[in-house]
Design an enzyme around this catalytic site. Structure first.
Site, short mmCIF file in Angstrom:
data_model
loop_
_atom_site.label_atom_id
_atom_site.label_comp_id
_atom_site.label_asym_id
_atom_site.label_seq_id
_atom_site.Cartn_x
_atom_site.Cartn_y
_atom_site.Cartn_z
N CYS A 132 -43.43 -52.52 7.99
CA CYS A 132 -44.13 -53.40 7.04
C CYS A 132 -43.59 -53.28 5.61
O CYS A 132 -43.39 -54.29 4.92
CB CYS A 132 -45.63 -53.10 7.05
SG CYS A 132 -46.04 -51.37 7.17
N HIS A 252 -49.48 -53.63 0.89
CA HIS A 252 -48.63 -52.59 0.30
C HIS A 252 -48.06 -53.12 -1.02
O HIS A 252 -47.70 -54.30 -1.11
CB HIS A 252 -47.46 -52.26 1.22
CG HIS A 252 -47.85 -51.65 2.52
ND1 HIS A 252 -49.06 -51.03 2.74
CD2 HIS A 252 -47.15 -51.52 3.69
CE1 HIS A 252 -49.08 -50.56 3.99
NE2 HIS A 252 -47.95 -50.86 4.58
N1 LIG Z 1 -50.86 -51.48 10.82
C1 LIG Z 1 -49.72 -51.91 10.29
O1 LIG Z 1 -49.61 -52.29 9.11
C2 LIG Z 1 -48.50 -51.99 11.13
C3 LIG Z 1 -47.44 -52.72 10.65
C4 LIG Z 1 -46.30 -52.84 11.42
C5 LIG Z 1 -46.24 -52.21 12.64
N2 LIG Z 1 -47.28 -51.48 13.09
C6 LIG Z 1 -47.11 -50.84 14.40
O2 LIG Z 1 -47.86 -51.56 15.38
C7 LIG Z 1 -48.38 -50.66 16.34
C8 LIG Z 1 -49.90 -50.83 16.39
O3 LIG Z 1 -50.47 -50.54 15.13
P1 LIG Z 1 -51.98 -50.85 14.79
O4 LIG Z 1 -52.11 -50.58 13.35
O5 LIG Z 1 -52.39 -52.18 15.33
O6 LIG Z 1 -52.72 -49.69 15.66
P2 LIG Z 1 -54.21 -49.62 16.18
O7 LIG Z 1 -55.15 -50.39 15.34
O8 LIG Z 1 -54.47 -48.18 16.41
O9 LIG Z 1 -54.15 -50.36 17.62
C9 LIG Z 1 -53.44 -49.84 18.73
C10 LIG Z 1 -53.46 -50.83 19.88
O10 LIG Z 1 -52.65 -50.30 20.94
C11 LIG Z 1 -53.44 -50.23 22.12
N3 LIG Z 1 -53.04 -49.08 22.93
C12 LIG Z 1 -53.17 -47.78 22.64
N4 LIG Z 1 -52.75 -47.02 23.67
C13 LIG Z 1 -52.36 -47.89 24.63
C14 LIG Z 1 -51.87 -47.73 25.95
N5 LIG Z 1 -51.70 -46.51 26.51
N6 LIG Z 1 -51.59 -48.84 26.69
C15 LIG Z 1 -51.78 -50.06 26.16
N7 LIG Z 1 -52.27 -50.29 24.92
C16 LIG Z 1 -52.56 -49.20 24.18
C17 LIG Z 1 -54.86 -50.07 21.63
O11 LIG Z 1 -55.76 -50.41 22.66
P3 LIG Z 1 -57.24 -49.75 22.74
O12 LIG Z 1 -58.17 -50.70 22.02
O13 LIG Z 1 -57.50 -49.75 24.21
O14 LIG Z 1 -57.18 -48.40 22.16
C18 LIG Z 1 -54.85 -51.05 20.47
O15 LIG Z 1 -54.93 -52.36 20.97
C19 LIG Z 1 -47.93 -49.26 15.90
O16 LIG Z 1 -46.75 -48.94 16.58
C20 LIG Z 1 -47.66 -49.44 14.43
O17 LIG Z 1 -46.70 -48.52 13.97
C21 LIG Z 1 -48.43 -51.36 12.38
#
Ligand SMILES: NC(=O)c1ccc[n+]([C@@H]2O[C@H](COP(=O)([O-])OP(=O)(O)OC[C@H]3O[C@@H](n4cnc5c(N)ncnc54)[C@H](OP(=O)(O)O)[C@@H]3O)[C@@H](O)[C@H]2O)c1
Length: 348
Positions: A132, A252
């Protein structure tokens, strides 16, 4: 979008901070969807999510989840991408991945459409969405690089808690309440869930985003350095980064110092190329205290630039303040924009 065909779409991590945004942007932009599969871990399987006035039941993601899927958005963490993306590609889907799993893989395009759209067509089944903080910076750097050349970038970030996911937002909320109630703040997640120590984020600033590498830089800082060079096709570009987490929820902000190749430029020359650049909005007028902030950029699609100043000692040096919503352009919107260009250009 005016595309006749519609696509079978899957979202892995549909219940997460990024996944939820991907869904709302797909809906807002009326991405041509024939069918939509929502996937998560076992924890959220069975949950119902409304999309386009229809209730969709979330399913547990598994290798067999991708039959017939054309486009699979992945945002469930790098290990899930590594576990499941091959099954998705083998089933015929193009994976657009939000994690860092394949960003630096030479066979995987790493794309910010305003900067390197045509890299999309080189994909071999997986396209990576950059970090991001990198996305918003390169969107602002691109017009400068194109007009004046770029030798050096030094960035310090001021990053929102939502960048660490929904659980980190809960932690900030709870700690803020605890602080105001004069209770002890419970720090269990930030700066990094899996690391040894945790510090309160509420009313604090944490100079650690992701784990430390052997060179003393954090992984987030190395992502900014390496991804910037890859996206901008500029392996020789000198980039340094310091990444800091601050206690606000969204967007950010970045203080960016750039050294251009061309001599004798002015702030007006920078305004000229930034104003109207694709995906960039210039908000820069000290006389009216006009500049972007994390709050003003929240829920907006663009990258906002302000506080453009010429360095007082280096003729080729300029300072910028760059702000964008980390979940929108920094993640979900950029991902959907990649998908839009993929289908619009028939690069699927
Ligand atoms: N937040 C940001 O600004 C941002 C920006 C760019 C990239 N990212 C990347 O995007 C990814 C997700 O980030 P987030 O912020 O959305 O995280 P988050 O809010 O913690 O959400 C995680 C998601 O992944 C699912 N998940 C977790 N374990 C899993 C498994 N074993 N099998 C299938 N699904 C699973 C979760 O499902 P449950 O509901 O079942 O737990 C939830 O839907 C990360 O790799 C992060 O680095 C984040």
């Amino acid at each position: 979008m005016s595309v006749e065909k519609a696509y079978n779409v899957a979202v892995v991590g549909a219940t997460g901070a990024v996944g939820e945004k991907i869904l709302s942007i797909l809906q807002d932009k009326q991405f041509p969807i024939k069918s939509l599969k929502l996937l998560s871990s076992k924890r959220s399987a069975g949950k119902k999510i409304m999309f386009d006035n229809k209730e969709i039941t979330v399913e547990e993601a598994a290798p067999g989840s991708f039959a017939g899927v054309d486009i699979a958005f992945f945002s469930a963490g790098g290990s899930i991408t590594k576990q499941l993306s091959k099954a998705a590609v083998d089933a015929g889907a193009v994976v657009i991945d939000n994690t860092s799993a394949y960003r630096m893989d030479e066979t995987v395009p790493l794309v910010v459409p305003e900067v390197n759209e045509t890299d999309i067509k080189e994909h071999q089944g997986i396209i990576a969405n950059p970090n991001c903080s990198t996305i918003q910076m390169v969107a602002a750097l691109k017009p400068i690089q194109a007009a004046y050349g770029l030798n050096r970038v030094i960035v310090s970030t001021y990053q929102a808690v939502s960048g660490a996911g929904n659980a980190a937002c809960d932690e900030l909320q709870e700690q803020s309440q605890q602080y105001l109630n004069e209770e002890e703040m419970k720090a269990e997640l930030l700066p990094v869930g899996g690391d040894k120590k945790h510090y309160p984020i509420a009313f604090n600033a944490l100079p650690q985003i992701d784990v430390f590498g052997e060179n003393g830089y954090t992984l987030e800082e190395m992502k900014m350095i390496n991804e910037t060079k890859k996206i901008m096709h500029a392996p020789e570009l000198s980039v340094a980064a310091t990444c800091v987490r601050l206690p606000f929820f969204t967007s950010h902000a970045e203080s960016v110092y750039v050294e251009v190749e061309q001599e004798g430029l002015t702030v007006a020359d920078f305004w000229k190329v930034l104003d109207g650049a694709e995906g960039v909005i210039l908000e820069d007028d000290p006389s009216t205290q006009t500049y972007p902030t994390p709050m003003s950029a929240a829920n907006k699609e663009e990258v906002f630039v302000g506080r453009v100043r010429k360095d007082l000692d280096n003729d080729k040096g300029f300072h910028l303040w760059v702000v964008s919503d980390n979940l929108v352009k920094g993640a979900a919107l950029n991902t959907v924009q990649i998908a839009e260009r993929l289908v619009r250009n028939n690069w699927l």
